[in-house]
Design an enzyme around this catalytic site. Structure first.
Site, short mmCIF file in Angstrom:
data_model
loop_
_atom_site.label_atom_id
_atom_site.label_comp_id
_atom_site.label_asym_id
_atom_site.label_seq_id
_atom_site.Cartn_x
_atom_site.Cartn_y
_atom_site.Cartn_z
N SER A 423 36.46 -37.62 -51.85
CA SER A 423 37.32 -38.39 -51.43
C SER A 423 38.78 -37.92 -51.83
CB SER A 423 37.44 -40.01 -51.67
OG SER A 423 38.18 -40.89 -50.98
N ASP A 633 31.73 -41.21 -41.23
CA ASP A 633 32.89 -41.29 -42.20
C ASP A 633 34.30 -41.13 -41.09
OD1 ASP A 633 34.82 -41.64 -44.12
OD2 ASP A 633 34.06 -39.71 -45.10
N HIS A 663 31.03 -43.62 -46.15
CA HIS A 663 32.05 -42.95 -47.16
C HIS A 663 31.82 -43.28 -48.53
CE1 HIS A 663 35.93 -41.03 -48.11
NE2 HIS A 663 36.14 -41.90 -49.15
#
Length: 900
Positions: A423, A633, A663
């Protein structure tokens, strides 16, 4: 995938159920009929739209072998929702006449899926607008187009509570949905007890008082989730995600994770570093400590290693170790330190740039430490909004340079360095690499970025439209995190979000309940005395009313599913509004539109903030990049767009798209087989980076065929896998303790003298070409089921022969093992038949050793003709003709001529 059977089933089931419930005069019957009519309409409108996208979405893939982009994800999500609606329709058709049929529960689920399909229709319309305005092959619209702002304005008014109630997580793997439901219940309960200056387990414990109603009332949970995601600021999400940092939860996660030999929290002082240039090591460059926003300050890191290595127990590293609760820095390792590892992994954690530390990501980092066998240095960079861009980048780059200079303290020689992150950490991996290339210091050997954020803008893309239904990354949360990192997140908290303590919350709920009862009773009595029908105040729909949030009387899901709302609820955008076909309007949120703070354009275009916008020269200096993205995602298009740019520049890049996962799957690794498989993909990519270029993959895989190569390329500890075939190579490259694996075939005379005496062939292996002639000790024989032609002529003792089921061709010398015409077997262990006219197949079996041949006389083979061999195990030899050999496996031998 042909979706026509799905739509046909939906139409047939909807018509059948609608006709059945139309004959019912009950309220639930009318609701069923309206829900099935809406399902039929949604199916009729969705079919051509999905068929249109299915013809085009392959143009946005990275390549044919890597299907994945936001248009595919939208189509997959819509089909998944339709499949759930068909499944529920089948259940209703099969059980609608049952006495135990729960009409209220089933009609509520159907209405929820109708609302979800209505919103998905709206998302497909927005995706069609993006498809029409974007450049060919581009997933993000041009910044000057203004389409992103238009989509965001429309997006901010759309209802999304239906996706967080009964339909929560329908698009993900079934094993993930219970966890997502738990997260949603915990989030809305935490939101009622949240106070900005009171965080931690006290607020989490207080939320238990109110979590029950959200578990039994999905509609209430969805409405409250929608309110939180649209109105609460970044500090709420920061405190909620940091619950995993508490001592209790961190200790529980630590106990269930892999035990490591070293786990140390380090604090590095901000001192200038001298590093040699990669192009000219005789010239050094000075790396200044981070100074942005808050001035020079220490950098916090965490060192993990599965084995204790040299330098990790040194006094210099102990001086940098900081106390971290009751946890000891050293764990189960009790042996002497191992030599430094040639590999080093530098990790940057995720958390939206605003939350979490390496402690939250420690469970999967421990697994990496065990699987990779290399030290891991995870950096705890400064978090926004207190330390916005570029503070995190400066600290991560300084930590990377410090690791290169002090690699010996970390138990590594840093010959191979990999950057890994998820991320926000994936974004930092890319920007740190570009910074290293710009400064001229040693660049990492590769990057593994899991679901990275490569465009720090509130830009619209097909996959980012999925934030409307993503429980872990809603659009409001995404925009608040990106704005906080850019330094544009406002500090003022809305006054309507005042929160209460658990005691005051319980007192307030009791007072509100008594108020509702009092008003209802007064209205009923007043209407009775006046003769007018009573009209009491509507009951409170959500606990958020007490916080000051205005509540309308009707809910978006209470109207006919998919029906347009009143014009006053639609956004007044004039000519800039997005028009929907066939007079369709999506469901609108009851609260005020969400406010999205967009970063200023010059800052958002900074390549060190948004790597996707970096010029070609900067991207061309990146090392090999390995991206792992999720098909569902919202950040999928970030990875696909970056991979396409790197591929166009000729840079080495790979993209793995894992299905059915949300995610942040790395933090969910132990929950399901799907998350464990996705985590294994990340581990394998990191291992490929950390291995030297001359090192081969870890052994030939099961069932592989390897001819001629890899003569000296395999490490000594790397053996053949089960079922592999290796011809010609590895003559002297294997260590003595490394034997052939079970079921392997080794041809061409390798390993003649390399095996230790105690190391024999594994069960079921075949070794041809005369190896191991003098290397085995007498007590060491082939394993059961092995085939050894021409080998071990003089090495076996008389009392030690092949194991049961083995075949030894070539025999031993006469006089030691017996007559070579009888297979080279000697008297002490070779049995023969009592009747020379009867072999093993000829009548009764009176054997001294039934395991071998069932014969009582030890000197004869069981046949009248000494040229005929009758092997004790019919699975290997079943010879009836002395001139014919018949092996059990025709894939190895089918020899009919003894001279061939």
């Amino acid at each position: 995938m042909d979706a026509r059977p799905l739509f046909q089933s939906l139409q047939a089931l909807a018509e059948d159920n609608a006709s059945f419930f139309q004959r019912s005069g009950t309220e639930s019957g009318r609701r069923f009929a309206a829900a099935f009519a809406a399902l039929r309409e949604h199916g009729r409108r969705l079919e051509p739209a999905l068929r249109h996208f299915a013809r085009l979405y392959h143009r946005f893939d990275l390549d044919e072998a890597t299907p994945g982009n936001g248009y595919r994800s939208l189509v997959q999500t819509a089909r998944c929702c339709l499949a759930h609606a068909v499944h529920k329709s089948r259940y209703v058709a099969a059980h609608r006449r049952s006495v135990f049929f729960r009409a209220g529960h089933n009609v509520a689920e159907l209405e929820a899926y109708c609302a979800a399909l209505a919103q998905l229709r709206a998302l497909l319309c927005l995706a069609q607008r993006l498809l029409a305005h974007n450049r060919p092959g581009c997933l993000f619209p041009p910044e000057e187009d203004g389409l992103s702002e238009l989509v965001l304005r429309e997006y901010s008014t759309m209802h999304n509570g239906c996706f967080y109630g009964r339909c929560l997580g329908f698009q993900f793997a079934p094993s993930i949905r219970p966890f997502l439901q738990t997260i949603a219940i915990g989030l809305v309960s935490f939101g009622e007890n949240y106070k900005r200056n009171d965080m931690g387990l006290g607020v989490a414990a207080g939320s238990l008082f109110t979590s029950g109603k959200f578990a039994i009332d999905p509609e209430l949970r969805g409405d409250e989730f929608e309110r939180l995601t649209q109105n609460l600021d970044v500090h709420f999400w920061k405190s909620f995600w940091n619950l995993t940092e508490t001592e209790l939860l961190a200790s529980v996660a630590s106990m269930t994770a892999t035990q490591v030999g070293v786990c140390r929290a380090l604090t590095v002082p901000p001192e200038p570093l001298e590093l040699p240039l990669a192009a000219d090591p005789s010239v050094t460059v000075t790396i200044a400590p981070p100074v942005a926003h808050t001035g020079p300050g220490p950098i916090h890191m965490r060192l993990l290693s599965y084995q204790l290595r040299e330098g990790q127990d040194s006094a210099a590293l102990s001086a940098l170790t900081r106390a971290e609760g009751p946890r000891a820095p050293l764990r189960w390792w009790r042996g002497p330190p191992l030599p430094p590892s040639p590999a080093l992994l530098v990790h940057f954690h995720g958390g939206g740039f605003v939350a979490q530390t390496s402690r939250s990501h420690e469970p999967y980092l421990r697994g990496w430490a065990r699987e990779l066998g290399a030290p891991i240095l995870s950096v705890d960079y400064a978090l926004a909004p207190e330390a916005p861009f570029p503070r995190a980048l400066e600290e991560c780059f300084y930590a990377y340079c410090w690791a290169l200079r002090n690699c010996r303290l970390l138990g590594s020689t840093a010959q191979r360095v990999c950057l890994a992150g998820d991320s926000a950490g994936g974004n930092l991996c890319l920007t740190v690499s570009m910074r290293a290339a710009a400064v001229g210091v040693q660049a990492p050997d590769g990057i593994m970025a899991a679901y990275p954020v490569t465009l720090v803008q509130a830009a619209a893309s097909p996959s980012r439209l999925l934030t409307l239904l993503d429980p872990l990354l809603p659009l409001g949360v995404l925009c608040k995190c990106l704005s906080a990192y850019a330094g544009t997140e406002g500090e003022a908290e809305p006054p309507t979000l005042e929160t209460l303590s658990p005691t005051r919350l319980l007192r307030r709920d009791t007072a509100l309940l008594l108020r509702d009862l009092r008003r209802g009773a007064a209205a009923w009595l007043g209407g009775l005395f006046r003769g007018a029908p009573p009209h009491p105040d509507p009951p409170r729909k959500s606990i958020s009313e007490a916080a000051g949030a205005p509540q309308e009387e009707s809910s978006p899901t209470s109207c006919p599913p998919g029906a347009p709302h009143d014009s006053e609820e639609t956004p007044e955008d004039g000519g800039d509004s997005l028009e929907y076909p066939d007079e369709f309007q999506p469901l609108r949120s009851r609260g005020p539109p969400a406010r999205f703070d967009l970063p200023p354009a010059p800052l958002a275009r900074n390549p060190y903030m948004s790597p996707l916008l970096a010029p070609d020269g900067m991207l061309g200096g990146l090392p090999p990049v390995h991206l792992v993205a999720c098909a569902l995602d919202p950040m999928l298009d970030d990875s696909v767009a970056l991979a396409r740019r790197l591929r166009a520049l000729g840079r080495p890049v790979t993209l793995r798209v894992v299905p059915d996962l949300p995610h942040g799957f790395l933090s969910l690794g132990p929950l399901s087989p799907e998350t464990r498989q996705a985590t294994a993909i990340c581990t394998r990519l990191i291992r490929d980076i950390l291995q030297p270029p001359s090192a081969p993959p870890d052994g030939a895989r099961r069932g592989s065929l390897l001819l001629g190569p890899r003569r000296d390329s395999l490490a000594p500890q790397d053996g053949l896998r089960r079922g592999s075939l290796l011809v010609g190579p590895r003559r002297d490259s294997l260590a003595p303790q490394d034997g052939l694996r079970r079921g392997s075939v080794l041809l061409g005379g390798p390993r003649r003298d390399s095996l230790a005496p105690q190391d024999g062939l594994r069960r079921g292996s075949v070794l041809l070409g005369g190896p191991r002639r003098d290397s085995l000790a007498p007590q060491d024989s082939p394993r059961r089921g092995s085939l050894l032609p021409g080998a071990r002529r003089d090495s076996l003792a008389p009392q030690e022969g092949p194991r049961r089921g083995s075949l030894l061709l070539g025999g031993g010398p006469p006089g030691e093992f017996g007559d070579p015409r009888r297979g080279g077997h000697g008297e002490p262990w070779v049995p023969s038949c009592s009747d020379p006219q009867r072999g093993r197949r000829g009548g009764a079996r009176s054997c001294a050793e039934p395991r071998l041949s069932g014969c009582s006389q030890p000197r004869r083979w069981g046949h009248s003709d000494p040229q005929r061999w009758h092997h004790p195990d019919p699975r290997l030899c079943n010879r009836t003709d002395p001139q014919r050999w018949h092996y059990p496996d025709p894939r190895l031998y089918n020899r009919t001529d003894p001279q061939r």
